[in-house]
Motif scaffolding. Structure first.
Motif, PDB file in Angstrom:
ATOM      1  N   ARG A   1       0.834  -1.193   0.000  1.00 50.90           N
ATOM      2  CA  ARG A   1       0.000   0.000   0.000  1.00 50.90           C
ATOM      3  C   ARG A   1       0.874   1.250   0.000  1.00 50.90           C
ATOM      4  NH1 ARG A   1      -4.627   0.909  -1.826  1.00 50.90           N
ATOM      5  NH2 ARG A   1      -5.380  -0.995  -0.840  1.00 50.90           N
ATOM      6  N   VAL A   2       0.802   2.008  -1.080  1.00 49.96           N
ATOM      7  CA  VAL A   2       1.577   3.236  -1.162  1.00 49.96           C
ATOM      8  C   VAL A   2       1.007   4.283  -0.232  1.00 49.96           C
ATOM      9  CG1 VAL A   2       2.293   5.104  -2.689  1.00 49.96           C
ATOM     10  CG2 VAL A   2       2.360   2.759  -3.495  1.00 49.96           C
ATOM     11  N   GLY A   3      -0.305   4.347  -0.073  1.00 48.22           N
ATOM     12  CA  GLY A   3      -0.901   5.211   0.933  1.00 48.22           C
ATOM     13  C   GLY A   3      -1.468   6.501   0.386  1.00 48.22           C
ATOM     14  N   VAL A   4      -2.140   7.237   1.257  1.00 48.38           N
ATOM     15  CA  VAL A   4      -2.739   8.496   0.857  1.00 48.38           C
ATOM     16  C   VAL A   4      -1.664   9.563   0.717  1.00 48.38           C
ATOM     17  CG1 VAL A   4      -4.955   7.975   1.901  1.00 48.38           C
ATOM     18  CG2 VAL A   4      -3.183   9.068   3.262  1.00 48.38           C
ATOM     19  N   VAL A   5      -2.043  10.692   0.144  1.00 48.90           N
ATOM     20  CA  VAL A   5      -1.083  11.730  -0.168  1.00 48.90           C
ATOM     21  C   VAL A   5      -0.342  12.212   1.075  1.00 48.90           C
ATOM     22  CG1 VAL A   5      -0.816  14.061  -1.083  1.00 48.90           C
ATOM     23  CG2 VAL A   5      -2.368  12.460  -2.187  1.00 48.90           C
TER      24      VAL A   5
ATOM     25  N   GLY B   1      -7.101  14.419  -1.410  1.00 47.36           N
ATOM     26  CA  GLY B   1      -7.065  13.580  -2.601  1.00 47.36           C
ATOM     27  C   GLY B   1      -7.330  12.113  -2.336  1.00 47.36           C
ATOM     28  N   PRO B   2      -7.522  11.354  -3.421  1.00 44.86           N
ATOM     29  CA  PRO B   2      -7.790   9.926  -3.302  1.00 44.86           C
ATOM     30  C   PRO B   2      -6.525   9.135  -2.988  1.00 44.86           C
ATOM     31  CG  PRO B   2      -7.668  10.565  -5.597  1.00 44.86           C
ATOM     32  CD  PRO B   2      -7.562  11.827  -4.806  1.00 44.86           C
ATOM     33  N   GLU B   3      -6.727   7.930  -2.538  1.00 43.58           N
ATOM     34  CA  GLU B   3      -5.621   7.063  -2.174  1.00 43.58           C
ATOM     35  C   GLU B   3      -4.953   6.497  -3.421  1.00 43.58           C
ATOM     36  OE1 GLU B   3      -5.958   2.961  -0.131  1.00 43.58           O
ATOM     37  OE2 GLU B   3      -5.968   4.455   1.455  1.00 43.58           O
ATOM     38  N   SER B   4      -3.634   6.357  -3.348  1.00 45.17           N
ATOM     39  CA  SER B   4      -2.905   5.735  -4.447  1.00 45.17           C
ATOM     40  C   SER B   4      -3.147   4.227  -4.463  1.00 45.17           C
ATOM     41  CB  SER B   4      -1.405   6.003  -4.317  1.00 45.17           C
ATOM     42  OG  SER B   4      -1.059   7.298  -4.752  1.00 45.17           O
ATOM     43  N   ALA B   5      -2.882   3.629  -5.610  1.00 42.78           N
ATOM     44  CA  ALA B   5      -3.048   2.182  -5.761  1.00 42.78           C
ATOM     45  C   ALA B   5      -2.013   1.441  -4.923  1.00 42.78           C
ATOM     46  CB  ALA B   5      -2.903   1.789  -7.229  1.00 42.78           C
ATOM     47  N   ALA B   6      -2.308   0.186  -4.628  1.00 44.27           N
ATOM     48  CA  ALA B   6      -1.357  -0.678  -3.930  1.00 44.27           C
ATOM     49  C   ALA B   6      -0.403  -1.304  -4.927  1.00 44.27           C
ATOM     50  CB  ALA B   6      -2.111  -1.769  -3.183  1.00 44.27           C
ATOM     51  N   LEU B   7       0.820  -1.559  -4.483  1.00 43.34           N
ATOM     52  CA  LEU B   7       1.787  -2.269  -5.301  1.00 43.34           C
ATOM     53  C   LEU B   7       1.530  -3.766  -5.165  1.00 43.34           C
ATOM     54  CD1 LEU B   7       4.312  -2.540  -7.051  1.00 43.34           C
ATOM     55  CD2 LEU B   7       5.682  -2.337  -4.983  1.00 43.34           C
ATOM     56  N   ARG B   8       1.150  -4.394  -6.269  1.00 43.30           N
ATOM     57  CA  ARG B   8       0.885  -5.834  -6.280  1.00 43.30           C
ATOM     58  C   ARG B   8       2.140  -6.569  -6.766  1.00 43.30           C
ATOM     59  NH1 ARG B   8      -3.925  -3.559  -8.240  1.00 43.30           N
ATOM     60  NH2 ARG B   8      -3.240  -3.829 -10.386  1.00 43.30           N
ATOM     61  N   VAL B   9       2.663  -7.432  -5.934  1.00 47.16           N
ATOM     62  CA  VAL B   9       3.891  -8.165  -6.226  1.00 47.16           C
ATOM     63  C   VAL B   9       3.568  -9.645  -6.356  1.00 47.16           C
ATOM     64  CG1 VAL B   9       6.193  -8.734  -5.395  1.00 47.16           C
ATOM     65  CG2 VAL B   9       5.267  -6.464  -4.988  1.00 47.16           C
ATOM     66  N   GLN B  10       3.950 -10.249  -7.473  1.00 48.90           N
ATOM     67  CA  GLN B  10       3.655 -11.657  -7.709  1.00 48.90           C
ATOM     68  C   GLN B  10       4.874 -12.357  -8.286  1.00 48.90           C
ATOM     69  OE1 GLN B  10       0.647 -12.349 -10.684  1.00 48.90           O
ATOM     70  NE2 GLN B  10       0.590 -14.563 -10.344  1.00 48.90           N
TER      71      GLN B  10
ATOM     72  N   VAL C   1       0.352  13.990  -7.742  1.00 46.74           N
ATOM     73  CA  VAL C   1       0.525  12.786  -8.547  1.00 46.74           C
ATOM     74  C   VAL C   1       0.156  11.593  -7.677  1.00 46.74           C
ATOM     75  CG1 VAL C   1       2.100  11.315  -9.844  1.00 46.74           C
ATOM     76  CG2 VAL C   1       2.371  13.796  -9.959  1.00 46.74           C
ATOM     77  N   ARG C   2      -0.711  10.735  -8.187  1.00 51.95           N
ATOM     78  CA  ARG C   2      -1.074   9.527  -7.451  1.00 51.95           C
ATOM     79  C   ARG C   2      -0.893   8.311  -8.357  1.00 51.95           C
ATOM     80  NH1 ARG C   2      -6.190   7.119  -7.949  1.00 51.95           N
ATOM     81  NH2 ARG C   2      -7.450   7.983  -9.640  1.00 51.95           N
ATOM     82  N   ALA C   3      -0.668   7.167  -7.750  1.00 51.22           N
ATOM     83  CA  ALA C   3      -0.518   5.921  -8.495  1.00 51.22           C
ATOM     84  C   ALA C   3      -1.894   5.324  -8.774  1.00 51.22           C
ATOM     85  CB  ALA C   3       0.315   4.929  -7.686  1.00 51.22           C
TER      86      ALA C   3
ATOM     87  N   ALA D   1       1.506   2.909 -13.410  1.00 48.88           N
ATOM     88  CA  ALA D   1       0.705   3.972 -14.015  1.00 48.88           C
ATOM     89  C   ALA D   1       0.353   5.012 -12.948  1.00 48.88           C
ATOM     90  CB  ALA D   1      -0.563   3.401 -14.638  1.00 48.88           C
ATOM     91  N   PHE D   2       0.385   6.284 -13.350  1.00 50.56           N
ATOM     92  CA  PHE D   2       0.144   7.389 -12.440  1.00 50.56           C
ATOM     93  C   PHE D   2      -0.783   8.406 -13.095  1.00 50.56           C
ATOM     94  CE2 PHE D   2       4.353   5.642 -11.931  1.00 50.56           C
ATOM     95  CZ  PHE D   2       4.451   5.395 -10.572  1.00 50.56           C
ATOM     96  N   GLU D   3      -1.376   9.238 -12.275  1.00 49.22           N
ATOM     97  CA  GLU D   3      -2.206  10.334 -12.763  1.00 49.22           C
ATOM     98  C   GLU D   3      -1.726  11.623 -12.119  1.00 49.22           C
ATOM     99  OE1 GLU D   3      -6.809  10.444 -13.407  1.00 49.22           O
ATOM    100  OE2 GLU D   3      -6.392  11.216 -11.396  1.00 49.22           O
ATOM    101  N   ALA D   4      -1.259  12.546 -12.968  1.00 47.85           N
ATOM    102  CA  ALA D   4      -0.789  13.840 -12.477  1.00 47.85           C
ATOM    103  C   ALA D   4      -1.886  14.876 -12.663  1.00 47.85           C
ATOM    104  CB  ALA D   4       0.465  14.261 -13.243  1.00 47.85           C
ATOM    105  N   THR D   5      -2.155  15.643 -11.622  1.00 47.99           N
ATOM    106  CA  THR D   5      -3.102  16.746 -11.702  1.00 47.99           C
ATOM    107  C   THR D   5      -2.310  18.032 -11.916  1.00 47.99           C
ATOM    108  OG1 THR D   5      -4.646  15.627 -10.215  1.00 47.99           O
ATOM    109  CG2 THR D   5      -4.950  17.995 -10.530  1.00 47.99           C
TER     110      THR D   5
END
Length: 202
Positions: free
Chosen positions: A13-17, A40-49, A123-125, A151-155
């Motif tokens: 979990r990368v976490g909130v801003v 802002g919204p929470e960033s995505a979690a890093l999924r490791v497989q 910027v959030r993931a 992937a990220f989204e920059a405002t």
């Protein structure tokens, strides 16, 4: 900087801003003032497989490896793409790289970090996926490869959003149990109509 930890389901979990900004500053989540609103919204979690190379390892060892590599990737993601914006400092993004790879990466900084959107307000993931392949010999793990889709989204200042996508692979080395990135071969789409490939020569 504090490392982000793998959760039992092997998502990081990368976490909130607010938490990300705190990590970038080297503090712990409990140092964040309780009366601050979460922006802002929470960033995505890093999924490791793990997809290859650990067939003969037990579950606990595999989970430990995924956690160690997850820490390396999270260090890179937070310092290269997240944290406080606007910002101009990105050189610290290569903390988890070997010295040789860090020198190469510094020359490729515009294709390995969010430098091109340094004027963004946030910027959030949105997707952080890593598929791991390990190199094992005589029951020991000596290195590996992380094939990633980040992937990220920059405002931006005018309120528009701009996607950033990094695809490719990072080459990993395990030296006395310490993991680091010693090479990379990635393609970066900066959301501005430009896509570029870059790689290092280990």
């Amino acid at each position: 900087m504090g490392h982000l930890r793998l959760r039992p389901a092997r998502t990081l979990r990368v976490g909130v801003v607010v938490a990300i900004a705190c990590l970038a500053a080297g503090c712990s989540p409990r140092d964040v003032p309780e009366d601050r609103e979460t922006p802002g919204p929470e960033s995505a979690a890093l999924r490791v497989q793990t997809v290859a190379g650990a067939e003969r390892l037990d579950e606990a060892t595999r989970a430990e490896l995924e956690g160690a590599v997850g820490d390396v990737l999270s260090t890179y993601v937070v310092k290269a793409f997240l944290g406080d914006f606007p910002r101009q400092e990105f050189v610290g993004s290569f903390e988890a790289f070997t010295s040789g790879a860090a020198r190469s990466a510094a020359g490729d900084i515009r294709r390995l970090t969010a430098t091109k959107v340094q004027d963004a307000t946030d910027v959030r993931a949105t997707e952080l996926d890593a598929r791991l392949s390990f190199l094992t010999r005589s029951g020991e793990v000596h290195g590996g490869t992380a094939t990633v889709h980040f992937a990220f989204e920059a405002t931006m200042e005018d309120g528009r959003t701009r996607p950033l996508v990094l695809d490719g692979r990072f080459l990993l080395d395990a030296d006395s149990g310490t993991w680091s990135i010693f090479g990379y071969d990635v393609r970066f789409d900066d959301g501005g109509g430009q896509s570029a490939e870059t790689e290092s020569a280990p």
